[in-house]
Design a protein around this motif. Structure first.
Motif, PDB file in Angstrom:
ATOM      1  N   ASP A 261     -21.604  -6.105 -31.550  1.00  0.00           N
ATOM      2  CA  ASP A 261     -20.375  -6.095 -32.355  1.00  0.00           C
ATOM      3  C   ASP A 261     -20.558  -5.433 -33.709  1.00  0.00           C
ATOM      4  O   ASP A 261     -19.614  -5.340 -34.497  1.00  0.00           O
ATOM      5  N   ASN A 262     -21.791  -5.019 -34.014  1.00  0.00           N
ATOM      6  CA  ASN A 262     -22.110  -4.402 -35.305  1.00  0.00           C
ATOM      7  C   ASN A 262     -21.811  -5.318 -36.491  1.00  0.00           C
ATOM      8  O   ASN A 262     -21.545  -4.856 -37.597  1.00  0.00           O
ATOM      9  N   GLN A 263     -21.849  -6.625 -36.254  1.00  0.00           N
ATOM     10  CA  GLN A 263     -21.622  -7.589 -37.320  1.00  0.00           C
ATOM     11  C   GLN A 263     -22.925  -8.107 -37.923  1.00  0.00           C
ATOM     12  O   GLN A 263     -22.952  -8.538 -39.063  1.00  0.00           O
ATOM     13  N   ARG A 264     -23.981  -8.064 -37.114  1.00  0.00           N
ATOM     14  CA  ARG A 264     -25.265  -8.592 -37.575  1.00  0.00           C
ATOM     15  C   ARG A 264     -26.407  -7.639 -37.208  1.00  0.00           C
ATOM     16  O   ARG A 264     -26.306  -6.876 -36.249  1.00  0.00           O
ATOM     17  N   VAL A 265     -27.441  -7.729 -37.988  1.00  0.00           N
ATOM     18  CA  VAL A 265     -28.649  -6.948 -37.734  1.00  0.00           C
ATOM     19  C   VAL A 265     -29.820  -7.916 -37.663  1.00  0.00           C
ATOM     20  O   VAL A 265     -29.933  -8.827 -38.487  1.00  0.00           O
ATOM     21  N   THR A 266     -30.672  -7.728 -36.678  1.00  0.00           N
ATOM     22  CA  THR A 266     -31.902  -8.509 -36.591  1.00  0.00           C
ATOM     23  C   THR A 266     -33.076  -7.638 -37.009  1.00  0.00           C
ATOM     24  O   THR A 266     -33.167  -6.475 -36.609  1.00  0.00           O
ATOM     25  N   SER A 267     -33.955  -8.188 -37.836  1.00  0.00           N
ATOM     26  CA  SER A 267     -35.180  -7.482 -38.208  1.00  0.00           C
ATOM     27  C   SER A 267     -36.379  -8.369 -37.899  1.00  0.00           C
ATOM     28  O   SER A 267     -36.311  -9.596 -38.012  1.00  0.00           O
ATOM     29  N   VAL A 268     -37.458  -7.739 -37.463  1.00  0.00           N
ATOM     30  CA  VAL A 268     -38.708  -8.454 -37.173  1.00  0.00           C
ATOM     31  C   VAL A 268     -39.830  -7.793 -37.953  1.00  0.00           C
ATOM     32  O   VAL A 268     -39.732  -6.638 -38.359  1.00  0.00           O
ATOM     33  N   SER A 269     -40.913  -8.543 -38.149  1.00  0.00           N
ATOM     34  CA  SER A 269     -41.911  -8.099 -39.114  1.00  0.00           C
ATOM     35  C   SER A 269     -43.329  -8.486 -38.723  1.00  0.00           C
ATOM     36  O   SER A 269     -43.553  -9.330 -37.848  1.00  0.00           O
ATOM     37  N   TYR A 270     -44.268  -7.857 -39.423  1.00  0.00           N
ATOM     38  CA  TYR A 270     -45.669  -8.250 -39.298  1.00  0.00           C
ATOM     39  C   TYR A 270     -45.890  -9.694 -39.755  1.00  0.00           C
ATOM     40  O   TYR A 270     -46.902 -10.300 -39.416  1.00  0.00           O
ATOM     41  N   ASP A 271     -44.957 -10.247 -40.551  1.00  0.00           N
ATOM     42  CA  ASP A 271     -45.144 -11.605 -41.060  1.00  0.00           C
ATOM     43  C   ASP A 271     -44.762 -12.684 -40.039  1.00  0.00           C
ATOM     44  O   ASP A 271     -44.683 -13.858 -40.374  1.00  0.00           O
ATOM     45  N   LYS A 272     -44.478 -12.280 -38.776  1.00  0.00           N
ATOM     46  CA  LYS A 272     -44.198 -13.179 -37.646  1.00  0.00           C
ATOM     47  C   LYS A 272     -42.812 -13.797 -37.699  1.00  0.00           C
ATOM     48  O   LYS A 272     -42.504 -14.698 -36.915  1.00  0.00           O
ATOM     49  N   THR A 273     -41.967 -13.368 -38.611  1.00  0.00           N
ATOM     50  CA  THR A 273     -40.644 -13.959 -38.733  1.00  0.00           C
ATOM     51  C   THR A 273     -39.565 -13.074 -38.123  1.00  0.00           C
ATOM     52  O   THR A 273     -39.747 -11.862 -37.968  1.00  0.00           O
ATOM     53  N   ILE A 274     -38.444 -13.723 -37.799  1.00  0.00           N
ATOM     54  CA  ILE A 274     -37.249 -13.049 -37.279  1.00  0.00           C
ATOM     55  C   ILE A 274     -36.110 -13.364 -38.242  1.00  0.00           C
ATOM     56  O   ILE A 274     -35.897 -14.528 -38.594  1.00  0.00           O
ATOM     57  N   LYS A 275     -35.371 -12.346 -38.684  1.00  0.00           N
ATOM     58  CA  LYS A 275     -34.259 -12.567 -39.603  1.00  0.00           C
ATOM     59  C   LYS A 275     -33.000 -11.902 -39.066  1.00  0.00           C
ATOM     60  O   LYS A 275     -33.042 -10.775 -38.587  1.00  0.00           O
ATOM     61  N   LEU A 276     -31.889 -12.630 -39.161  1.00  0.00           N
ATOM     62  CA  LEU A 276     -30.584 -12.080 -38.821  1.00  0.00           C
ATOM     63  C   LEU A 276     -29.795 -11.903 -40.104  1.00  0.00           C
ATOM     64  O   LEU A 276     -29.700 -12.815 -40.928  1.00  0.00           O
ATOM     65  N   TRP A 277     -29.231 -10.720 -40.263  1.00  0.00           N
ATOM     66  CA  TRP A 277     -28.503 -10.355 -41.477  1.00  0.00           C
ATOM     67  C   TRP A 277     -27.015 -10.219 -41.170  1.00  0.00           C
ATOM     68  O   TRP A 277     -26.636  -9.576 -40.196  1.00  0.00           O
ATOM     69  N   ASP A 278     -26.187 -10.817 -41.996  1.00  0.00           N
ATOM     70  CA  ASP A 278     -24.744 -10.690 -41.865  1.00  0.00           C
ATOM     71  C   ASP A 278     -24.300  -9.421 -42.585  1.00  0.00           C
ATOM     72  O   ASP A 278     -24.515  -9.277 -43.790  1.00  0.00           O
ATOM     73  N   MET A 279     -23.668  -8.493 -41.858  1.00  0.00           N
ATOM     74  CA  MET A 279     -23.295  -7.207 -42.438  1.00  0.00           C
ATOM     75  C   MET A 279     -22.189  -7.322 -43.477  1.00  0.00           C
ATOM     76  O   MET A 279     -22.076  -6.502 -44.379  1.00  0.00           O
ATOM     77  N   ARG A 280     -21.351  -8.355 -43.374  1.00  0.00           N
ATOM     78  CA  ARG A 280     -20.247  -8.499 -44.320  1.00  0.00           C
ATOM     79  C   ARG A 280     -20.721  -9.055 -45.657  1.00  0.00           C
ATOM     80  O   ARG A 280     -20.342  -8.580 -46.719  1.00  0.00           O
ATOM     81  N   THR A 281     -21.582 -10.062 -45.598  1.00  0.00           N
ATOM     82  CA  THR A 281     -22.062 -10.684 -46.840  1.00  0.00           C
ATOM     83  C   THR A 281     -23.335 -10.055 -47.364  1.00  0.00           C
ATOM     84  O   THR A 281     -23.751 -10.341 -48.484  1.00  0.00           O
TER      85      THR A 281
END
Length: 377
Positions: free
Chosen positions: A160-180
């Protein structure tokens, strides 16, 4: 739709096709993708890059392939002919880490170790614009600064192009809200080692992550049930770090690539590895699957791409035998009423729900055990 000679399927195999000398594997590479003559997994080797192929995608309704490489070029390939028809070059000054397409297939975005992200016109091959960063860019879907504790290895939009997920060497997963423009979900210690890749199902509800801990995990992102229950883990499919992952359009399969030079095909519902594809001479850096699930595309550090025909995968003797041994059968999910492959696991009874209903269930569920391997593997 019939496989042979179908106009709607440019990847379909016609009856006894003429061999293509420039794409024919050498005897040393073997004839079959998984090294079994009974398997009949046909493949083409796409040669044209001179260094590691870092990213690959099907596009234009599976009639073309897009790839990028450490050789600083992006190539658009004709699937049937098996050679590049468009080359994007002479703009990046360092290896290209990833390429991505706009939904309409008219624009290509590339990221590079030269600290830039560039956009290209697919039709003309001309560069449209450049964004400069302070450091190397490892993924070109989006850049999110100041939140991960280490390098972001991959990021992807939900459908839906509303959120972006990023993953990292730090072992974490983050979901980003595109509106906020802020983090909506953080999963700490999602894996026990660096997370290398991530992908959404076509409905955006489930997320798969691949890691250097040799495993993949499937998370229920939409309902947040991962906060209460463990994700579904896909283990023992690779002997080394997992570099990439992708869902099929219907989410029935997960395809992964690894540093062990292999591609693993996973049955999502049953949670086990269905087949391994072997033949690359070096790390598999990226994988893709066609919308009709007949073809898998892989990119490798060996400077080649491979196009694998998995149309007859279910008829391979080893796949049939494995299902028999595991006591698998097609069942109907008691919740969503869709058919799924259920698997007998040890002393546990077969589950009555498909994997996606189990992931979102508020009650404790029994996950299928991974296939056993010998201790010395």
């Amino acid at each position: 739709m019939a496989a042979g000679g179908s106009r709607g399927d440019p990847l379909a195999l016609g009856p006894e096709p003429e061999p293509e000398p420039e794409l024919e594997p050498t005897p040393a590479e073997g004839r079959w993708g998984d090294q079994e003559s009974a398997a009949q997994i046909q493949f083409k080797i796409l040669r044209g890059h001179s260094d590691t192929v870092s990213s690959c995608h099907f596009c234009s309704e599976d009639t073309k392939i897009l790839s990028c490489s450490y050789d600083r070029t992006v190539k658009l390939w004709d699937v049937v002919k098996g050679f590049p028809i468009q080359v994007f070059e002479e703009e990046h000054t360092a290896p290209i880490s990833e390429c991505n397409l706009s939904p309409d297939d008219r624009r290509v975005v590339t990221s590079s170790y030269d600290n830039t992200v560039k956009a290209w016109d697919m039709e003309t091959g001309k560069m449209l614009w450049t964004i400069e960063h302070e450091g190397i860019v490892t993924s070109c879907s989006i850049s999110c600064d100041g939140h991960h504790r280490s390098t972001i290895t991959r990021c992807c939009f939900d459908p839906d192009n509303q959120r972006v997920t990023s993953v990292s060497y730090d072992k974490t997963i983050k979901l980003w809200d595109m509106r906020t423009r802020s983090t909506s979900i953080t999963i700490n210690e999602g894996h026990s080692n660096a997370i290398s890749d991530c992908c959404f199902t076509s409905d955006g509800r489930y997320l798969c992550t691949a890691s250097w801990d040799k495993s993949l995990k499937i998370w229920d992102i939409k309902t947040g049930e991962f906060r209460c229950h463990e994700p579904l883990s896909l283990n023992q499919g690779h002997e080394g770090s997992v570099s990439s992952c992708v869902f099929s359009q219907d989410a029935s399969l997960v395809v992964s690539g690894g540093y062990d030079k292999t591609i693993a095909i996973w049955e999502t519902d049953a949670g086990y590895k269905k087949l391994s594809l072997k033949g690359h001479c070096d790390w598999v850096t990226d994988v893709a699957i066609s919308e009709n699930k007949k073809w898998i595309l892989s990119a490798s550090k060996d400077s080649t791409l491979r196009l694998w025909n998995i149309e007859k995968m279910d008829h391979i003797p080893s796949v049939i035998e494995s299902r028999k041994e595991k006591g698998s059968k097609i069942s109907q999910c008691e919740e969503c009423e869709k058919p799924f492959l259920s698997l007998q696991c040890g002393d546990f009874e077969m589950t009555s729900k498909c994997v996606f209903c189990r992931l979102s269930s508020p009650v404790t569920r029994i996950l299928p055990l991974p296939p056993s391997v010998s201790p010395d593997v």
